[in-house]
Write a protein that holds these residues in place. Structure first.
Motif, PDB file in Angstrom:
ATOM      1  N   MET A 138       7.708  15.982   1.203  1.00  0.00           N
ATOM      2  CA  MET A 138       7.926  16.137  -0.237  1.00  0.00           C
ATOM      3  C   MET A 138       7.010  15.241  -1.053  1.00  0.00           C
ATOM      4  SD  MET A 138      11.402  16.525  -2.271  1.00  0.00           S
ATOM      5  CE  MET A 138      11.596  16.246  -4.022  1.00  0.00           C
ATOM      6  N   PHE A 154       6.930  13.685  -4.806  1.00  0.00           N
ATOM      7  CA  PHE A 154       7.903  13.481  -5.878  1.00  0.00           C
ATOM      8  C   PHE A 154       7.289  13.633  -7.258  1.00  0.00           C
ATOM      9  CE2 PHE A 154       9.656  11.421  -2.186  1.00  0.00           C
ATOM     10  CZ  PHE A 154      10.973  11.814  -2.233  1.00  0.00           C
ATOM     11  N   VAL A 169       5.435   7.824  -5.578  1.00  0.00           N
ATOM     12  CA  VAL A 169       5.983   6.578  -5.039  1.00  0.00           C
ATOM     13  C   VAL A 169       4.888   5.907  -4.208  1.00  0.00           C
ATOM     14  CG1 VAL A 169       7.780   5.553  -3.624  1.00  0.00           C
ATOM     15  CG2 VAL A 169       8.262   7.647  -4.916  1.00  0.00           C
ATOM     16  N   MET A 170       4.420   4.759  -4.659  1.00  0.00           N
ATOM     17  CA  MET A 170       3.344   4.052  -3.970  1.00  0.00           C
ATOM     18  C   MET A 170       3.854   2.734  -3.426  1.00  0.00           C
ATOM     19  SD  MET A 170       0.529   5.809  -4.323  1.00  0.00           S
ATOM     20  CE  MET A 170       1.273   7.436  -4.325  1.00  0.00           C
ATOM     21  N   LEU A 171       3.509   2.428  -2.181  1.00  0.00           N
ATOM     22  CA  LEU A 171       3.877   1.129  -1.628  1.00  0.00           C
ATOM     23  C   LEU A 171       2.876   0.076  -2.088  1.00  0.00           C
ATOM     24  CD1 LEU A 171       4.891   2.063   2.024  1.00  0.00           C
ATOM     25  CD2 LEU A 171       6.245   2.093  -0.062  1.00  0.00           C
ATOM     26  N   ARG A 172       3.322  -1.191  -2.062  1.00  0.00           N
ATOM     27  CA  ARG A 172       2.474  -2.285  -2.535  1.00  0.00           C
ATOM     28  C   ARG A 172       1.479  -2.679  -1.447  1.00  0.00           C
ATOM     29  NH1 ARG A 172       7.048  -1.850  -4.729  1.00  0.00           N
ATOM     30  NH2 ARG A 172       7.629  -2.678  -6.765  1.00  0.00           N
ATOM     31  N   ARG A 173       0.585  -1.764  -1.177  1.00  0.00           N
ATOM     32  CA  ARG A 173      -0.471  -2.029  -0.212  1.00  0.00           C
ATOM     33  C   ARG A 173      -1.618  -1.094  -0.512  1.00  0.00           C
ATOM     34  NH1 ARG A 173       3.314  -1.472   4.990  1.00  0.00           N
ATOM     35  NH2 ARG A 173       5.123  -1.765   3.687  1.00  0.00           N
ATOM     36  N   HIS A 184       1.240   3.761   6.866  1.00  0.00           N
ATOM     37  CA  HIS A 184       2.679   3.511   6.878  1.00  0.00           C
ATOM     38  C   HIS A 184       3.464   4.812   7.004  1.00  0.00           C
ATOM     39  CE1 HIS A 184       6.667   3.164   5.022  1.00  0.00           C
ATOM     40  NE2 HIS A 184       6.704   2.020   5.679  1.00  0.00           N
ATOM     41  N   ALA A 185       3.068   5.814   6.221  1.00  0.00           N
ATOM     42  CA  ALA A 185       3.789   7.093   6.260  1.00  0.00           C
ATOM     43  C   ALA A 185       3.687   7.717   7.657  1.00  0.00           C
ATOM     44  CB  ALA A 185       3.223   8.048   5.214  1.00  0.00           C
ATOM     45  N   ALA A 233       5.927   5.754  10.022  1.00  0.00           N
ATOM     46  CA  ALA A 233       7.348   5.999   9.752  1.00  0.00           C
ATOM     47  C   ALA A 233       7.750   7.387  10.233  1.00  0.00           C
ATOM     48  CB  ALA A 233       7.627   5.849   8.255  1.00  0.00           C
ATOM     49  N   ALA A 290      -5.625  -1.322  -4.078  1.00  0.00           N
ATOM     50  CA  ALA A 290      -4.164  -1.372  -4.128  1.00  0.00           C
ATOM     51  C   ALA A 290      -3.665  -0.065  -4.726  1.00  0.00           C
ATOM     52  CB  ALA A 290      -3.697  -2.554  -4.974  1.00  0.00           C
ATOM     53  N   ARG A 302      -0.958   0.924  -6.066  1.00  0.00           N
ATOM     54  CA  ARG A 302      -0.216   0.922  -7.326  1.00  0.00           C
ATOM     55  C   ARG A 302      -1.095   0.661  -8.527  1.00  0.00           C
ATOM     56  NH1 ARG A 302       5.359   0.273  -7.019  1.00  0.00           N
ATOM     57  NH2 ARG A 302       5.355  -1.182  -8.747  1.00  0.00           N
ATOM     58  N   LEU A 303      -2.352   0.293  -8.291  1.00  0.00           N
ATOM     59  CA  LEU A 303      -3.258   0.079  -9.413  1.00  0.00           C
ATOM     60  C   LEU A 303      -4.145   1.293  -9.654  1.00  0.00           C
ATOM     61  CD1 LEU A 303      -4.205  -3.672  -8.868  1.00  0.00           C
ATOM     62  CD2 LEU A 303      -2.329  -2.658 -10.165  1.00  0.00           C
ATOM     63  N   ARG A 323      -0.988  12.075   1.344  1.00  0.00           N
ATOM     64  CA  ARG A 323      -0.059  11.430   2.275  1.00  0.00           C
ATOM     65  C   ARG A 323       0.893  12.457   2.874  1.00  0.00           C
ATOM     66  NH1 ARG A 323       3.068   6.663  -0.542  1.00  0.00           N
ATOM     67  NH2 ARG A 323       3.996   8.451  -1.586  1.00  0.00           N
TER      68      ARG A 323
END
Ligand SMILES: Nc1ncnc2c1ncn2[C@@H]1O[C@H](COP(=O)(O)OP(=O)(O)OP(=O)(O)O)[C@@H](O)[C@H]1O
Ligand SMILES: [Mg+2]
Lengths: 242, 233
Positions: A83, A85, A89-93, A101-102, A105, A133, A135-136, A149
């Motif tokens: 999905m 969204f 949704v972004m991780l702090r990396r 990571h995805a 997981a 980064a 989130r930036l 992703r």
């Protein structure tokens, strides 16, 4: 995408969701078979996002059932539906590490992860951003990463919740091109939008949602040229429907 | 410790006195850092689990943990003393009046801080990232390592706060450590003793070191938040 056991069709069976005494999803029956993009169309608050979250298994229905053709939507122990969204949704990396990571997981083995992440970066034009980064990134870049992703997880079914909300026209076009590519790879897309022009461009089938109910379910040409209900006609004419 | 620092804080202490001072500082840091490590190992996962789980009585648990942050050190010292004293339930371990007893007391002081602050951090992150992580197929518990890493900057600040509280407190370590020269004498207990004895140079030197430690901790917290902002946006 590999040819293997399919998790489709997806069946929503008398699906109902209630919260705080309000019935937000009201006896929805829907079957999604392998094929062109299904677009959930409807005004704000109609229940499009909720329906996607129920189908993806993030929210448990009050009653009714979400059924996949096999094993809860998994093959070989891996979930085959993903999905994107409404709000990315972004991780702090970094961008690259978000992909890794995805993949980790979702259960991809260590040796597959780097190759898949690199392929996703290349395909979706994110290579130059790999070390930044996440989130930036700008909103459009974040949404692109969110689609990349989800793609990297090799889903057979992809739920997209307004993937181009808040994006400018060129970023919207980039995402729509990505969506068309995903379709061409044989992935089945279920997408929510209230953007009529976008629905016209992408949909093979339109499911018109209003007040938590499926009001109309038709092939895209039929829906746009000759809507069966008064509500759909009003919505297409740009008149507010509640 | 380099020459400049020694001459600043040495206040003309003689060589044996200086060795004494260094021994005291070393023991203090060893006790507090060990307690901090234990508190992190216990408190971070515990705080994360409380942050993401829903169970009856959760609100009460949160209120109690928040209240324990203000636990008076002397009370902790008293309880640990009674537990470890010869007739206490863990008296057989023979830990009373050892550095290990001080580690236990300080760990108890720091754990609530780490649990409370990490619970808040992880709860906020779970609200923001929960659906994405579950979409990837992670169960609540499997998501904990990801959440701890996502909260790394805020959690590091929480650990610094815990370190600050433990290194500055005197009430619990003096009760369970006994302030034994060369064995369980920390910076704070030494200041207490030497001031009452009138040996001000050593007390002042240790006081100066504690103030520097506090400044360094705050500078560290500030630096962490700056780095965090660069990564997290
Ligand atoms: N978990 C929940 N608990 C309570 N109410 C909810 C929950 N999820 C959604 N709602 C409510 O359900 C209704 C439908 O929400 P939903 O997000 O599905 O609308 P939408 O069709 O996606 O709208 P938009 O076009 O604005 O995104 C809204 O009134 C929303 O407040
Ligand atoms: Mg929505």
């Amino acid at each position: 995408m590999r040819a293997e056991a399919t998790i489709l069709p997806l069946e929503l069976d008398r699906l109902r969701f209630e919260a705080d005494g309000r019935r937000l999803i009201d006896d929805v029956d829907l079957v999604v078979a392998r094929g062109g993009p299904t677009v959930l169309l409807g005004p704000n608050g109609a229940g499009k996002s909720l329906l996607l979250r129920l189908a993806h298994g993030l929210v448990a229905p009050t009653s009714g059932e979400v059924r996949w053709a096999i094993g809860g939507g998994e093959t070989a122990g891996r979930k085959r539906h993903a999905m994107v969204f409404q709000k990315p949704v972004m991780l702090r990396r970094s961008v690259h590490d978000n992909l890794i990571h995805a993949l980790a997981a979702a259960g991809f083995c260590r040796s597959d992860r780097a190759a898949r992440a690199d392929e996703a970066l290349a395909r979706f034009g994110l290579r130059d951003h790999a070390g930044r980064a996440a989130r930036l990134l700008s909103g459009g870049e974040q949404q692109r990463l969110a689609v990349a992703r989800a793609w990297s997880l090799d889903p057979e079914v992809l739920f997209l919740d307004e993937p181009t909300a808040h994006l400018d026209p060129s970023a919207t076009r980039a995402i729509e091109t990505m969506i068309t590519t995903l379709r061409a790879e044989g992935r089945t897309l279920v997408m929510a939008t209230h953007d009529l022009a976008q629905a016209r461009r992408l949909a093979a089938r339109v499911v018109f949602v209003l007040g938590g109910r499926v009001v109309e379910d038709a092939p895209a040409e039929v829906f746009f040229d000759n809507p069966a209900t008064e509500a759909a006609r009003a919505f297409l004419a740009g008149e507010l429907v509640w | 410790m380099d020459e400049a620092v020694v001459s600043t804080f040495g206040f003309g202490l003689s060589d044996p006195a200086l060795a004494n001072l260094l021994q005291i500082v070393g023991l203090s840091l060893r006790v507090t850092l060990t307690a901090l490590a234990l508190a992190a190992v216990i408190g971070l996962p515990l705080g994360a689990l409380i942050g993401i789980s829903r169970f009856p009585g959760r609100k009460a648990v949160i209120i109690v943990v928040n209240a324990l942050m203000g636990l008076p050190p002397v009370v902790v010292g008293l309880v640990v003393y009674l537990t470890l004293s010869r007739s206490g339930p863990l008296g057989a371990l023979g830990l009373l009046f050892t550095p290990a007893a001080m580690v236990v007391a300080q760990t108890i002081l720091i754990v609530p801080i780490v649990v409370a602050l990490s619970r808040q951090t992880i709860e906020d992150l779970w609200g923001e990232l929960g659906e994405h992580l579950r979409s990837l197929g992670l169960t609540d518990v499997a998501a904990v390592p990801t959440l701890l890493w996502e909260g790394r900057f805020a959690l590091a600040t929480a650990l610094l706060a815990g370190f600050g509280r433990a290194s500055a407190e005197v009430g619990s370590v003096i009760i369970v450590g006994g302030n034994i020269a060369g064995f369980t004498r920390t910076m704070t207990t030494t200041i207490t003793l030497e001031t009452s004895k009138g040996d001000l140079p050593l007390a002042l030197a240790l006081g100066g070191i504690l103030i520097c430690l506090t400044i360094a901790l705050n500078a560290g917290a500030f630096a962490i938040s700056r780095v965090g902002a660069r990564h997290a946006g």
